[in-house]
Design a protein around this motif. Structure first.
Motif, short mmCIF file in Angstrom:
data_model
loop_
_atom_site.label_atom_id
_atom_site.label_comp_id
_atom_site.label_asym_id
_atom_site.label_seq_id
_atom_site.Cartn_x
_atom_site.Cartn_y
_atom_site.Cartn_z
N GLY A 1 -4.67 -6.94 -11.72
CA GLY A 1 -4.60 -7.67 -12.95
C GLY A 1 -5.88 -8.71 -12.91
N TRP A 2 -6.29 -9.07 -11.97
CA TRP A 2 -7.28 -10.16 -11.78
C TRP A 2 -8.08 -10.04 -10.70
CZ3 TRP A 2 -9.62 -14.24 -14.71
CH2 TRP A 2 -10.25 -15.20 -13.69
N GLN B 1 -5.51 -10.82 -7.65
CA GLN B 1 -4.24 -10.97 -8.13
C GLN B 1 -3.37 -9.66 -8.76
OE1 GLN B 1 -4.11 -14.53 -10.40
NE2 GLN B 1 -4.67 -15.69 -8.68
N MET B 2 -2.51 -8.97 -8.10
CA MET B 2 -2.20 -7.59 -8.50
C MET B 2 -1.16 -7.79 -9.98
SD MET B 2 -4.14 -6.26 -6.30
CE MET B 2 -3.55 -4.36 -6.51
N ASP C 1 -9.22 -20.35 -3.61
CA ASP C 1 -8.08 -20.80 -4.47
C ASP C 1 -7.46 -19.57 -4.74
OD1 ASP C 1 -9.06 -23.41 -4.72
OD2 ASP C 1 -10.64 -22.82 -6.20
N HIS C 2 -6.09 -19.37 -4.34
CA HIS C 2 -5.63 -17.88 -4.19
C HIS C 2 -4.55 -18.16 -5.19
CE1 HIS C 2 -3.50 -20.54 -1.23
NE2 HIS C 2 -2.37 -19.99 -1.65
N GLY C 3 -4.27 -18.82 -6.05
CA GLY C 3 -3.37 -19.10 -7.24
C GLY C 3 -4.02 -19.04 -8.52
N ARG D 1 6.51 -13.79 -14.56
CA ARG D 1 5.94 -12.70 -13.96
C ARG D 1 5.87 -12.90 -12.38
NH1 ARG D 1 0.35 -12.78 -16.95
NH2 ARG D 1 1.44 -14.40 -18.18
N THR D 2 5.85 -11.67 -11.65
CA THR D 2 5.71 -11.74 -10.40
C THR D 2 4.25 -11.54 -9.95
OG1 THR D 2 8.17 -11.47 -9.59
CG2 THR D 2 6.26 -10.89 -7.97
N ILE D 3 3.76 -12.17 -9.10
CA ILE D 3 2.11 -11.75 -8.74
C ILE D 3 1.97 -11.95 -7.15
CG2 ILE D 3 -0.32 -12.54 -9.00
CD1 ILE D 3 0.19 -13.22 -11.80
#
Length: 345
Positions: free
Chosen positions: A224-225, A246-247, A52-54, A194-196
């Protein structure tokens, strides 16, 4: 007479609208630009791994109804992530997180199962790989046109659920001579996002850590995560590690268009430094996903958001609530669906 409802976006909010309208004399059609449904709650498969990448999981917090809903959708394949979420600060200092005993729900087959199960229960039809670019309203209702020039409708009701900037673009491309359109557009356009960029890093060895994920609450660290997908049952083969990095928004904007290998190499260096493990500088395979409009930093003006509802134009999503949570987006979709149901034909 059966009402027709078009929902642009088949993420958590979109399927929430459909769920609220099941059992009513309503025909719901979902449109999504992706090849699948579920929006940012997305799952991929690669080299024997599922990840799960989101959105990483569904966290009910104090909203006890979430657990009941997941039970209703079927517990087969439902999994709770047992390991905790810890924190790291701008300097990379790792600390135990707050004591939080609430569940972190996902599925063995991936988080996309949530939206798939809701859509199936609602019996809503869906047009995948369909990007809507123009909307028009006349006395017969709402008509949608996609990028291939194909039109759909007319529909009695239209619900827009993409991220606020994309919903604003759709509103700007709407043919409807009404002051409410400009008022709604102005309100939606003002929602900050926010852009991630997510980098997926795989290693042929098992990483031993007491946490499932690290989160950077002060938003000052480039990472960020960071989460360990192997903590989810059925996602990663034994003896392997798969990290979801997740940057931060600043890093993501700066590196959004970098080639995957280049961005992943820099992200891996940052992760290795954070975890003090030089082995992590060399993943054996990587993946990437950019979310230009990932998470809202505020909600839309509540009054302005509803100004088009008398004409059958609704909006829904986590950006309406003002917080990027899967269950909140879904709940908002159901709230909007309930209002549509209450209005009748």
């Amino acid at each position: 007479m059966t009402r027709t409802v078009a929902v642009v976006g088949a993420g958590a909010a979109g399927v929430g609208v459909a769920d609220a309208l099941r059992g009513t004399d309503t025909e719901v059609t979902l449109f999504d630009k992706g090849r699948g449904i579920s929006g940012r709650a997305a799952t991929r498969r690669k080299h024997g791994c599922r990840y799960d990448h989101g959105a990483n999981y569904i966290k009910p917090g104090e909203d006890a109804w979430v657990d009941d809903l997941l039970d209703e959708l079927g517990t087969d394949g439902l999994a709770d992530i047992e390991q905790p979420v810890w924190t790291h600060d701008a300097e990379g200092t790792i600390a135990e997180g707050r004591d939080d005993e609430s569940h972190k729900w996902t599925y063995v087959q991936g988080i996309t199962q949530f939206a798939k199960r809701v859509r199936e229960r609602a019996a809503a039809s869906v047009h995948k790989a369909t990007r809507i670019e123009h909307i028009a309203r006349d006395e017969e209702g709402w008509t949608l046109t996609d990028t291939e020039g194909e039109s759909y409708g007319p529909f009695d009701v239209l619900v827009l659920t993409p991220p606020a900037p994309q919903t604003a673009d759709l509103l700007a491309a709407t043919d409807w001579a009404d002051d409410r359109l400009s008022r709604l557009h102005e309100a939606v356009e003002s929602v900050p996002y926010r852009t991630i960029r997510t980098l997926v890093l795989h290693y042929p060895f098992e990483l031993d850590r007491p946490w499932y994920a690290l989160v950077n609450p002060d938003r000052e660290h480039p990472v960020g995560w960071l989460s360990r997908e192997e903590c989810k049952p059925g996602h990663v083969p034994a003896g392997e590690s798969l990290l979801i990095a997740q940057m931060s928004p600043e890093w993501s904007v700066e590196h959004y268009d970098d080639p995957t290998e280049e961005a992943a190499a820099e992200a891996a260096d940052l992760v290795a430094d954070l975890l003090e493990d030089d082995r992590l500088t060399e993943p054996d395979w990587v993946d990437s996903q950019g979310w230009r409009y990932a998470l809202p930093d505020a909600g839309v003006d509540a009054t302005a958001a509803r100004c088009g509802e008398d004409a059958g134009l609704f909006v829904a999503g986590d950006w309406v609530v003002g917080e990027g949570r899967v269950h909140l987006a879904f709940e908002n979709g159901r709230t909007v669906g309930s209002r549509i149901a209450e209005r009748g034909g």
